[in-house]
Design an enzyme around this catalytic site. Structure first.
Site, PDB file in Angstrom:
ATOM      1  N   GLU A 249      70.399   8.136 -12.092  1.00 38.61           N
ATOM      2  CA  GLU A 249      69.303   7.206 -11.863  1.00 38.61           C
ATOM      3  C   GLU A 249      67.982   7.967 -11.817  1.00 38.61           C
ATOM      4  OE1 GLU A 249      71.724   4.039  -8.948  1.00 38.61           O
ATOM      5  OE2 GLU A 249      70.138   5.341  -8.150  1.00 38.61           O
TER       6      GLU A 249
ATOM      7  N   GLU B 174      62.584   2.257  -3.206  1.00 37.71           N
ATOM      8  CA  GLU B 174      61.471   3.204  -3.223  1.00 37.71           C
ATOM      9  C   GLU B 174      60.209   2.435  -3.594  1.00 37.71           C
ATOM     10  OE1 GLU B 174      60.480   7.505  -2.892  1.00 37.71           O
ATOM     11  OE2 GLU B 174      62.293   6.331  -2.489  1.00 37.71           O
TER      12      GLU B 174
ATOM     13  N   LYS C  94      70.479  15.658  -6.511  1.00 35.83           N
ATOM     14  CA  LYS C  94      69.182  15.440  -7.149  1.00 35.83           C
ATOM     15  C   LYS C  94      68.907  16.576  -8.122  1.00 35.83           C
ATOM     16  CE  LYS C  94      66.835  17.031  -2.909  1.00 35.83           C
ATOM     17  NZ  LYS C  94      65.784  16.688  -1.917  1.00 35.83           N
TER      18      LYS C  94
ATOM     19  N   LYS D   5      64.725   9.296 -10.335  1.00 33.29           N
ATOM     20  CA  LYS D   5      64.263   9.634  -8.981  1.00 33.29           C
ATOM     21  C   LYS D   5      62.764   9.359  -8.933  1.00 33.29           C
ATOM     22  CE  LYS D   5      64.374  13.144  -5.358  1.00 33.29           C
ATOM     23  NZ  LYS D   5      63.141  12.658  -4.783  1.00 33.29           N
TER      24      LYS D   5
ATOM     25  N   ARG E  78      60.150   5.915   0.748  1.00 33.07           N
ATOM     26  CA  ARG E  78      61.363   5.149   1.012  1.00 33.07           C
ATOM     27  C   ARG E  78      61.001   3.878   1.772  1.00 33.07           C
ATOM     28  NH1 ARG E  78      66.323   8.138   0.832  1.00 33.07           N
ATOM     29  NH2 ARG E  78      68.046   6.660   0.621  1.00 33.07           N
TER      30      ARG E  78
END
Length: 918
Positions: free
Chosen positions: A566, A621, A744, A568, A573
């Site tokens: 996905e 996000e 990540k 980032k 957040r």
């Protein structure tokens, strides 16, 4: 011969001849008659003069300074220097058994001036002052000698045993007075013959003489513990009964204090601590704040985390057993909080206000307090020192935990123009009531920098131990005070760890002590998972990802499982909660309530969900969005948005929500469901709206080339990189954990270190050359979870613009310290010009990691003697969403170093094999 007072009031009896009145005795003979050497009051074992309510007049200038009425200075029971003429030197008032002939108060002789009606005339000092005689001059040396004897006795008092109470000390002094050797007086009548009753007939003239001292007594203020005047004219027997009653009343007081030691001696760090016997308060009483202060003192003295946890746990065990209602305030004071993060209660008292309050409460000059703070660097120590030097005539009641916590909450809730004055009054009241170290920790709490090294996890561990060893809910007296007794050390340790995991897991799903503590006290620790479950309105600590250095590492870790990649996104957040009633809440990664910051997001929630959705928790996000260009804006643009009480009509920076997980839906928790199921429910129950609400862009593949291309595309789309997640195997939502099931992958990772680091600023270096007069470099530190300390890792001086340096310089002036905090470790690192309070977290990027003999971070984890440092560190941004305890840990630093070494070794081995094959 000394006669009883009754002889002056009784007529002639059959037992003897009537005695002649005193007036018939010539004055010359009366002067030669020796006075009694000891008052009958002492001989009859009456109470000393110090306890008598009949006191001599306080104004010495109004007394008759003649041989008939000298002022009395001697203490009760002190041997008197006898005069040849007067007996008025006796300290006690005339007893009913004797009437000193020359007494200015009880002068029973008819020679006293009497009015025609039979009452004595009023006498004044000026009219009654006689001429000084040779006899008076001869008596002065004797007075000086008597005063010298008194002075020596005052300077050399007998120290009573420490075990005696104050009442017993007084009784002991009385007995010593009574036991002193005295010269026996001349025989007098029996006590029965001198007892004065109400039914006796007294002549009018005699009654008038008797009434004068009573009138004087009424005009005086009552003495402490004053008794009826008649009690001082009775024999010794009733006085003995009174003393016995007093001793009996004192007995239970000593028994009460036996089980509750003085809070000043409270020591929760002692071995074999008993939660009831070693506590400094009793069952049902409020916990004294001094007990918490003493606990903080003991924690501050040690650096070992396990000892800190044990010390706090002992205090909590006593609270659970004796005062369970105070458990919640004690925990919040230990965490230096006023409630759950979503309530947003913060003290926010600046050092300036705090110092003014200390000055006004202690009477010190503000300038001297500021100078002392600059010297010591701790406003708490200065407040304690200032408070200890002040003495109060009427001490305030002792502070309690619940009282202090309530005052703190009142301070946090005060708003408006007059709020500062009200806050000042509350703070002054707290300081005035402080004892010992209480002022130190109240000042630190108000400043928001308690800094004992007690992280949240340590407090939870202490609470778990307390709830396990001393189970709550028991009727007093508590039967089980140590449930771990009888277990081996290893079994006890494992059992406490298991109990701790129950509490920590519950706290991850319900990070709200307001909800957890009542359940723990009623049902016990092991029942927490049944009663405390995930629900909308209570923010969760988000799941975090581990960094990787490249696509090959991702494929190696997820070799046998399905995963997805996905985007980032580079934003903040945002955890979206919708309750059953339709209320919308938005929380940050630190559980702070950001609902007022995003009114535009709240208004669009009804449009993004299906009608069947009644409640949910989304993980998203929030990213700055350019509506005209229809693209993501840099993160710095988002930081310019107002943080609180935002008016939707004034919003200039628009945001778009990128949703990537669904944790709760329609009354059911999805945290235990795999990501594939959660993602499916997310897309089935919510609707995308361009520029407002969008699902995170994703790609399910195992092809290394496709992953590399997808990574490049994410960077072009203004994203940081990729998040790689497992779909089915080990794919649950791990709340508050940094899981290896989420990885990540950033573009920068392919060039150097696998991740940026979040480090704490602990010092600043003054700039040179182009940066004079402001800071040009900074000393950074990583966080050590085991010791809860900050260990220096590098010096940072690049990545700043001139404007950023100026801003940092101004913001850090309020954080200056003369010495580093006790939990800061620098070892061989070059000391900065200015030490800073470690409260700022920066994101830093570096070329690689290297072993260092100078810096302490991760020392002993990779090399026994060396730590780890950063090569070519560069400033990226300020992490306003992180606390120092959330910075990169020493374990993470060591892990990054090992991964770096592994890849370097793999690359070198690949090169060697290629050469051989070639």
């Amino acid at each position: 011969m000394q006669r009883s007072i009754m002889s002056f009031f009784q007529p002639t009896t059959t037992e003897g001849k009537a005695k002649k009145p005193e007036k018939e005795i010539p004055s010359s003979i009366r002067e030669k008659e020796p006075p009694p050497k000891v008052a009958l009051k002492e001989r009859n074992r009456a109470v000393p003069e110090s306890d008598s309510p009949v006191k001599r007049p306080g104004r010495k200038v109004a007394q008759v300074l003649s041989s008939e009425g000298e002022d009395e200075d001697e203490a009760p029971g002190t041997p008197q220097v006898q005069k040849p003429v007067s007996d008025s030197k006796q300290s006690s008032p005339p007893s009913p058994d004797s009437c000193p002939e020359n007494s200015p108060v009880f002068n029973c002789s008819p020679s006293m001036d009497i009015s025609p009606s039979g009452f004595p005339k009023r006498r004044t000092a000026r009219k009654q002052l006689p001429k000084r005689t040779i006899q008076d001059t001869l008596e002065e040396p004797n007075e000086d000698k008597a005063k010298a004897v008194k002075k020596r006795k005052k300077e050399d008092p007998q120290t009573p045993p420490e075990s005696l109470t104050e009442a017993e000390e007084v009784n002991q002094k009385e007995e010593q007075v009574e036991d002193q050797p005295t010269v026996p007086p001349e025989p007098t009548e029996s006590p029965e013959s001198v007892t004065l009753t109400k039914t006796e007939n007294i002549p009018m003239c005699k009654a008038g003489v008797k009434q004068k001292p009573q009138e004087e007594e009424q005009s005086k203020p009552p003495a402490r513990g004053a008794k009826p005047l008649s009690s001082f004219f009775t024999p010794r027997k009733p006085a003995v009964k009174t003393e016995v009653k007093q001793e009996e009343s004192d007995t239970p007081r000593k028994e009460e204090t036996k089980g509750a030691p003085d809070p000043t001696n409270y020591n929760p760090s002692k071995s074999n601590y008993h939660p009831i016997e070693d506590a400094c308060w009793k069952h049902g009483q409020k916990v004294p704040f001094l007990a918490v202060a003493r606990t903080f003192e003991k924690i501050e003295e040690v650096s070992a985390r396990l000892k800190m946890v044990e010390t706090l746990s002992n205090l909590l065990r006593s609270v659970v057993a004796l005062s369970p209602t105070d458990l919640l305030p004690v925990l919040y004071l230990s965490l230096n909080r006023l409630g759950p993060p979503q309530q947003g209660l913060e003290l926010g008292v600046g050092d300036g206000v705090l110092l003014k309050a200390v000055a006004q409460a202690t009477g010190r000059q503000l300038e001297s307090i500021r100078a002392e703070v600059a010297e010591k660097g701790d406003v708490g120590l200065v407040a304690e020192n200032s408070r200890s030097t002040q003495r109060l005539m009427l001490p305030s009641p002792p502070l309690t935990v619940s009282g202090v916590f309530t005052k703190f909450c009142d301070i946090a809730r005060l708003t408006g123009s007059a709020s500062m004055a009200k806050k000042m009054d509350i703070i002054k009241g707290l300081f005035v009531a402080c004892r010992y170290s209480e002022a130190r920790f109240i000042a630190r709490s108000l400043s928001g920098r308690l800094r004992l090294g007690l992280a949240e996890q340590s407090v939870l561990a202490a609470l778990a131990q307390a709830g396990s060893l001393t189970p709550p809910g028991q009727e007093f007296p508590t039967v089980v005070v140590d449930a771990g007794k009888g277990k081996t050390a290893e079994a006890r340790k494992m059992w406490l760890e298991e109990q701790g995991m129950i509490l920590k897991q519950t706290f991850c799903e319900v990070p709200d002590l307001d909800r957890i503590i009542p359940v723990l006290l009623e049902h016990g620790l092991e029942s927490l998972p049944e009663h405390c479950k995930l629900s909308p309105g209570v923010p969760l600590k988000p799941m975090l990802a581990h960094p990787t250095r490249g696509v090959r590492e991702v494929l190696k870790r997820f070799e046998e499982v399905d995963f997805t990649c996905e985007y980032k996104y580079y934003g903040q957040r945002a955890q979206i909660h919708v309750l059953e009633g339709g209320e919308v809440k938005i929380f940050s990664r630190n559980q702070e309530d950001n609902s007022g910051k995003y009114p535009d997001i709240i208004s669009r929630i009804p449009k993004i969900k299906h009608p069947s959705v009644t409640s949910f928790i989304l993980d998203t996000e929030a990213v700055a969005w350019d509506r005209e260009k229809k693209q993501i804006q840099p993160f710095q643009v988002l930081t310019t948005r107002k943080r609180k009480e935002v008016d939707a009509s004034e919003i200039q920076v628009q945001v778009c929500l990128y949703a990537f997980d669904l944790i709760y839906l329609n009354g059911e928790s999805l945290a235990r469901q795999p990501l594939s199921r959660r993602r499916q429910l997310l897309r089935e129950n919510f609707v995308e709206t361009e520029g407002e609400f969008v699902f995170a862009t994703s790609l399910d593949t195992k092809d290394i080339e496709q992953i590399a291309e997808f990574l490049e595309q994410s960077v072009k789309d203004s994203c940081e990189g990729l998040m790689v997640k497992t779909l089915d195997v080990d794919a649950t939502y791990e709340i508050a954990k940094r899981s290896h099931n989420w990885l990540k992958l950033k573009k920068d990772y392919l060039e150097g270190v696998g991740d940026t680091l979040d480090l704490v600023v602990i010092g600043a270096y003054l700039g040179r050359g182009k940066r004079p007069g402001r800071y040009g470099g900074f000393l950074l530190a990583a966080y050590d979870e085991e010791s809860e300390e900050l260990a220096a890792i590098c010096k940072l001086g690049t990545g700043f613009s001139d404007e950023e340096l100026e801003e940092h310089h101004q913001n850090m002036q309020a954080l200056l310290l003369p010495t580093p905090r006790p939990y800061v470790r620098i070892d061989g690192a070059v000391a900065p010009n200015h030490w800073l309070d470690p409260s700022i977290v920066w994101e830093v990027k570096c070329a690689d990691l290297t072993l260092s003999p100078i810096y302490r971070a991760a020392r002993g984890m990779v090399d026994k003697e060396k730590g780890i440092s950063l090569r070519f560190p560069r400033f990226i941004r300020v992490r306003e969403d992180k606390q120092p305890e959330q910075a990169t840990t020493s374990d993470q630093v060591a892990s990054l170093y090992r991964k770096q070494s592994q890849i370097q070794n793999q690359q070198s081995s690949d090169l060697d094999s290629d050469v051989e094959d070639y």
